[in-house]
Design an enzyme around this catalytic site. Structure first.
Site, mmCIF file in Angstrom:
data_model
loop_
_atom_site.group_PDB
_atom_site.id
_atom_site.type_symbol
_atom_site.label_atom_id
_atom_site.label_comp_id
_atom_site.label_asym_id
_atom_site.label_seq_id
_atom_site.Cartn_x
_atom_site.Cartn_y
_atom_site.Cartn_z
ATOM 1 N N VAL A 1 42.132 3.605 65.706
ATOM 2 C CA VAL A 1 41.519 2.830 66.779
ATOM 3 C C VAL A 1 40.463 1.922 66.162
ATOM 4 O O VAL A 1 39.361 2.364 65.836
ATOM 5 C CB VAL A 1 40.906 3.740 67.866
ATOM 6 C CG1 VAL A 1 40.232 2.912 68.947
ATOM 7 C CG2 VAL A 1 41.969 4.645 68.472
ATOM 8 N N GLU A 2 40.852 0.660 65.961
ATOM 9 C CA GLU A 2 39.961 -0.350 65.398
ATOM 10 C C GLU A 2 40.242 -1.681 66.078
ATOM 11 O O GLU A 2 41.376 -1.957 66.452
ATOM 12 C CB GLU A 2 40.217 -0.528 63.897
ATOM 13 C CG GLU A 2 39.909 0.688 63.058
ATOM 14 C CD GLU A 2 40.145 0.421 61.589
ATOM 15 O OE1 GLU A 2 39.199 0.020 60.910
ATOM 16 O OE2 GLU A 2 41.293 0.614 61.142
#
Length: 142
Positions: free
Chosen positions: A35-36
């Site tokens: 999750v970026e």
């Protein structure tokens, strides 16, 4: 050989039919949900993003087992993508967090105490070296 190792990594990764919105990688037999922030990857609605990540986590755990799925992010990335939202099924995943402080330890409790997690599983603490032509980051596993 280095080439064979890299080819095997890409073969395993290409077998995963996952959305481009959340990258998945295999490491030590685990599926890591990444999750970026990235251009065009996430919805502007942070609640929709956490619901999507939650659905992906549920599907990964149901497919591979709870001991094979983890999540990679940092406090800044998490807050940028999902805000203050959290989901219990995501927080049940081991957290591989990024905090490039150059320290191979987990004394930086603020860096993993976000989004509902209270401890980290693995820490990425700095960029690393080139191995077999690949740039690898340094990670700490207590």
């Amino acid at each position: 050989s280095c080439v064979q190792t890299v080819e095997e990594m890409f073969q395993r990764a290409s077998q995963l039919k996952l959305s481009k919105n959340i990258w998945a990688a295999t490491l030590m037999g685990e599926i890591l949900i990444d999750v970026e922030p990235c251009d065009g990857c996430w919805n502007a609605d942070q609640n929709a993003n956490v619901n999507y990540a939650s659905d992906l986590a549920t599907a990964a755990v149901n497919t591979f087992g709870s001991n094979k799925v983890g999540l990679y992010t940092s406090s800044g990335s998490w807050n940028s993508v999902v805000g203050n939202n959290r989901r219990d099924n995501i927080n049940a995943l081991p957290l591989w967090y990024a905090h490039w402080d150059g320290k191979a330890d987990m004394t930086d409790t603020w860096a993993y105490n976000f989004g509902g997690w209270t401890k980290g599983y693995l820490k990425q603490y700095t960029g690393g070296a080139t191995v077999c032509g690949l740039y690898l980051d340094n990670n700490y596993l207590p």
